[in-house]
Design a protein around this motif. Structure first.
Motif, PDB file in Angstrom:
ATOM      1  N   ALA A 122       8.734  -1.374  11.364  1.00  0.00           N
ATOM      2  CA  ALA A 122       8.760  -2.360  10.285  1.00  0.00           C
ATOM      3  C   ALA A 122       7.845  -3.536  10.602  1.00  0.00           C
ATOM      4  O   ALA A 122       7.117  -4.032   9.734  1.00  0.00           O
ATOM      5  CB  ALA A 122      10.186  -2.840  10.045  1.00  0.00           C
ATOM      6  N   THR A 123       7.867  -3.989  11.844  1.00  0.00           N
ATOM      7  CA  THR A 123       7.033  -5.126  12.253  1.00  0.00           C
ATOM      8  C   THR A 123       5.561  -4.765  12.256  1.00  0.00           C
ATOM      9  O   THR A 123       4.720  -5.486  11.706  1.00  0.00           O
ATOM     10  CB  THR A 123       7.446  -5.608  13.656  1.00  0.00           C
ATOM     11  OG1 THR A 123       8.821  -6.022  13.625  1.00  0.00           O
ATOM     12  CG2 THR A 123       6.586  -6.776  14.102  1.00  0.00           C
ATOM     13  N   VAL A 124       5.240  -3.624  12.859  1.00  0.00           N
ATOM     14  CA  VAL A 124       3.840  -3.194  12.982  1.00  0.00           C
ATOM     15  C   VAL A 124       3.235  -2.883  11.620  1.00  0.00           C
ATOM     16  O   VAL A 124       2.121  -3.321  11.294  1.00  0.00           O
ATOM     17  CB  VAL A 124       3.733  -1.963  13.901  1.00  0.00           C
ATOM     18  CG1 VAL A 124       2.328  -1.374  13.848  1.00  0.00           C
ATOM     19  CG2 VAL A 124       4.097  -2.341  15.335  1.00  0.00           C
ATOM     20  N   LEU A 125       3.963  -2.123  10.808  1.00  0.00           N
ATOM     21  CA  LEU A 125       3.407  -1.668   9.529  1.00  0.00           C
ATOM     22  C   LEU A 125       3.304  -2.784   8.501  1.00  0.00           C
ATOM     23  O   LEU A 125       2.481  -2.708   7.581  1.00  0.00           O
ATOM     24  CB  LEU A 125       4.241  -0.509   8.987  1.00  0.00           C
ATOM     25  CG  LEU A 125       4.235   0.755   9.864  1.00  0.00           C
ATOM     26  CD1 LEU A 125       5.123   1.830   9.260  1.00  0.00           C
ATOM     27  CD2 LEU A 125       2.811   1.276  10.044  1.00  0.00           C
ATOM     28  N   ALA A 126       4.117  -3.816   8.633  1.00  0.00           N
ATOM     29  CA  ALA A 126       4.028  -4.950   7.705  1.00  0.00           C
ATOM     30  C   ALA A 126       2.645  -5.578   7.764  1.00  0.00           C
ATOM     31  O   ALA A 126       2.123  -6.063   6.746  1.00  0.00           O
ATOM     32  CB  ALA A 126       5.095  -5.991   8.045  1.00  0.00           C
ATOM     33  N   LYS A 139       0.826  -1.206   0.000  1.00  0.00           N
ATOM     34  CA  LYS A 139       0.000   0.000   0.000  1.00  0.00           C
ATOM     35  C   LYS A 139       0.866   1.265   0.000  1.00  0.00           C
ATOM     36  O   LYS A 139       0.442   2.316  -0.480  1.00  0.00           O
ATOM     37  CB  LYS A 139      -0.904   0.019   1.232  1.00  0.00           C
ATOM     38  CG  LYS A 139      -1.915  -1.115   1.299  1.00  0.00           C
ATOM     39  CD  LYS A 139      -2.712  -1.023   2.593  1.00  0.00           C
ATOM     40  CE  LYS A 139      -3.706  -2.174   2.717  1.00  0.00           C
ATOM     41  NZ  LYS A 139      -4.445  -2.128   4.010  1.00  0.00           N
ATOM     42  N   ALA A 140       2.044   1.159   0.587  1.00  0.00           N
ATOM     43  CA  ALA A 140       2.945   2.317   0.683  1.00  0.00           C
ATOM     44  C   ALA A 140       4.327   1.837   1.098  1.00  0.00           C
ATOM     45  O   ALA A 140       4.513   0.682   1.488  1.00  0.00           O
ATOM     46  CB  ALA A 140       2.413   3.333   1.688  1.00  0.00           C
ATOM     47  N   LEU A 141       5.283   2.756   1.001  1.00  0.00           N
ATOM     48  CA  LEU A 141       6.667   2.453   1.379  1.00  0.00           C
ATOM     49  C   LEU A 141       7.166   3.561   2.296  1.00  0.00           C
ATOM     50  O   LEU A 141       7.076   4.746   1.959  1.00  0.00           O
ATOM     51  CB  LEU A 141       7.554   2.370   0.135  1.00  0.00           C
ATOM     52  CG  LEU A 141       9.028   2.018   0.358  1.00  0.00           C
ATOM     53  CD1 LEU A 141       9.163   0.569   0.844  1.00  0.00           C
ATOM     54  CD2 LEU A 141       9.821   2.211  -0.939  1.00  0.00           C
ATOM     55  N   LEU A 142       7.689   3.165   3.463  1.00  0.00           N
ATOM     56  CA  LEU A 142       8.249   4.126   4.415  1.00  0.00           C
ATOM     57  C   LEU A 142       9.768   4.010   4.372  1.00  0.00           C
ATOM     58  O   LEU A 142      10.323   2.948   4.649  1.00  0.00           O
ATOM     59  CB  LEU A 142       7.731   3.837   5.823  1.00  0.00           C
ATOM     60  CG  LEU A 142       8.194   4.795   6.926  1.00  0.00           C
ATOM     61  CD1 LEU A 142       7.699   6.218   6.661  1.00  0.00           C
ATOM     62  CD2 LEU A 142       7.711   4.313   8.301  1.00  0.00           C
ATOM     63  N   ILE A 143      10.428   5.114   4.003  1.00  0.00           N
ATOM     64  CA  ILE A 143      11.887   5.123   3.841  1.00  0.00           C
ATOM     65  C   ILE A 143      12.523   5.916   4.977  1.00  0.00           C
ATOM     66  O   ILE A 143      12.172   7.080   5.198  1.00  0.00           O
ATOM     67  CB  ILE A 143      12.291   5.757   2.497  1.00  0.00           C
ATOM     68  CG1 ILE A 143      11.504   5.133   1.346  1.00  0.00           C
ATOM     69  CG2 ILE A 143      13.786   5.617   2.270  1.00  0.00           C
ATOM     70  CD1 ILE A 143      11.662   5.875   0.030  1.00  0.00           C
ATOM     71  N   ILE A 152       2.330  -2.060   4.588  1.00  0.00           N
ATOM     72  CA  ILE A 152       3.282  -0.969   4.358  1.00  0.00           C
ATOM     73  C   ILE A 152       4.701  -1.485   4.587  1.00  0.00           C
ATOM     74  O   ILE A 152       5.010  -2.001   5.660  1.00  0.00           O
ATOM     75  CB  ILE A 152       3.004   0.220   5.297  1.00  0.00           C
ATOM     76  CG1 ILE A 152       1.586   0.767   5.037  1.00  0.00           C
ATOM     77  CG2 ILE A 152       4.046   1.324   5.100  1.00  0.00           C
ATOM     78  CD1 ILE A 152       1.168   1.850   6.003  1.00  0.00           C
ATOM     79  N   ALA A 153       5.540  -1.380   3.564  1.00  0.00           N
ATOM     80  CA  ALA A 153       6.923  -1.839   3.676  1.00  0.00           C
ATOM     81  C   ALA A 153       7.797  -0.738   4.276  1.00  0.00           C
ATOM     82  O   ALA A 153       7.565   0.450   4.043  1.00  0.00           O
ATOM     83  CB  ALA A 153       7.453  -2.237   2.305  1.00  0.00           C
ATOM     84  N   VAL A 154       8.791  -1.143   5.048  1.00  0.00           N
ATOM     85  CA  VAL A 154       9.749  -0.211   5.643  1.00  0.00           C
ATOM     86  C   VAL A 154      11.142  -0.555   5.125  1.00  0.00           C
ATOM     87  O   VAL A 154      11.515  -1.733   5.074  1.00  0.00           O
ATOM     88  CB  VAL A 154       9.723  -0.295   7.184  1.00  0.00           C
ATOM     89  CG1 VAL A 154      10.858   0.535   7.789  1.00  0.00           C
ATOM     90  CG2 VAL A 154       8.376   0.190   7.716  1.00  0.00           C
TER      91      VAL A 154
END
Length: 302
Positions: free
Chosen positions: A208-212, A183-187, A216-218
């Motif tokens: 990273a764990t929560v958003l996966a 859905k989105a990518l957090l950099i 949402i990828a981190v």
């Protein structure tokens, strides 16, 4: 954000020291920086019942909203702030010094309200009024200006998702590949010489764990100039990083496009390469942006 947090800390400390009309423990609860909304509301209720001046309770509400940069909360208490500005009594203050200081925060909140409505003219009017009334806190208010300008700039750009990027293990990839099915990518932009970046590594792993779970990828993107691959790989091992660990190309294309003049910095992008957030990892606005991707996401402490 740091300036706002510092002001809130100073006011809260002053309030705890000056509190003489109620139990010390109640004052500490009223200005507890770790309190949840429910705990804070209960503290304000008990403070009122204990006879703590209404003015100090309103100031506590202001501090609570500033500390969390909670625009909705600040707008909600705006009528109370306006009443406080009209009836300000220095003798009953929890830390604020004058009616003009209160009025400056009234103007600041009105600027935030105008920004929510995309009213650029009203935003400019109110934020400049805030600076005029309280120049000692100008840095707090100009942060809102900087955020507004950044948002306008970010809305006009699109990130090149096909730009070749190398990982710390030497593999080639692109942001587009990392976004596939997401859905989105957090950099997270970081460097080994950046103390705050390194201190926030545990929080990055938690994100990273929560958003996966929300699609949402981190990823991390290293900005070291000297031996970036070796440095990034060393940190990846030390921190036990399991998500993509990238190296920004030497030409710094993302830094230039996104106006990254300080780190740590987080960028949230959608599958089309549009920027949804550009700011500090600890800014509450990051979680607001994440919630636009998935409303089920909860901010820490919510």
């Amino acid at each position: 954000m740091k300036k706002i947090l510092f002001l809130a800390f100073c006011l809260a400390s002053s309030a705890s020291a000056q509190q003489a009309t109620g139990p010390k423990e109640l004052a500490q609860r009223l200005f507890d920086p770790q309190a949840t909304l429910e705990q804070f509301l209960e503290a304000t209720k008990q403070a009122g019942q204990a006879g703590i001046p209404r003015q100090q309770i309103i100031e506590a509400k202001l501090i609570w909203g500033l500390r969390r940069q909670d625009t909705a909360w600040l707008i909600k208490i705006l009528p109370e702030l306006e009443v406080l500005a009209t009836n300000f009594d220095p003798a009953q203050s929890a830390g604020l010094r004058s009616a003009d200081e209160i009025r400056s925060f009234v103007a600041y909140v009105k600027a935030l309200q105008a920004n929510e409505k995309n009213d650029a003219a009203a935003f400019k009017q109110h934020i400049l009024e805030a600076v005029w009334l309280n120049p000692q806190q100008a840095q707090i208010f100009t942060q809102a200006i900087e955020q507004k300008r950044r948002a306008i700039t970010m809305a006009s750009i699109t990130i090149d998702l096909a730009l070749p990027i190398t990982t710390s293990t030497g593999e080639a990839t692109t942001l587009g590949e990392l976004l596939e099915g997401k859905k989105a990518l957090l950099i997270d932009f970081w460097a080994s010489w950046c103390g705050p970046c390194m201190q926030l590594m545990p929080e990055l792993k938690k994100k990273a764990t929560v958003l996966a779970e929300h699609g949402i990828a981190v990823v991390g993107m290293n900005k070291d100039d000297e031996k970036p691959q070796a440095t990034a790989e060393k940190i990846r091992g030390e921190q036990d990083i399991t998500f993509p660990w990238l190296l920004e190309p030497a030409e710094r294309p993302f830094t230039k496009l996104l106006g990254i003049d300080s780190i740590p910095r987080m960028i949230l992008i959608d599958p089309a390469g549009k920027v949804l957030y550009n700011g500090h990892p600890q800014d509450p606005n990051l979680w607001k942006a994440l919630q636009t991707v998935d409303s089920a996401i909860k901010a820490p402490g919510a």
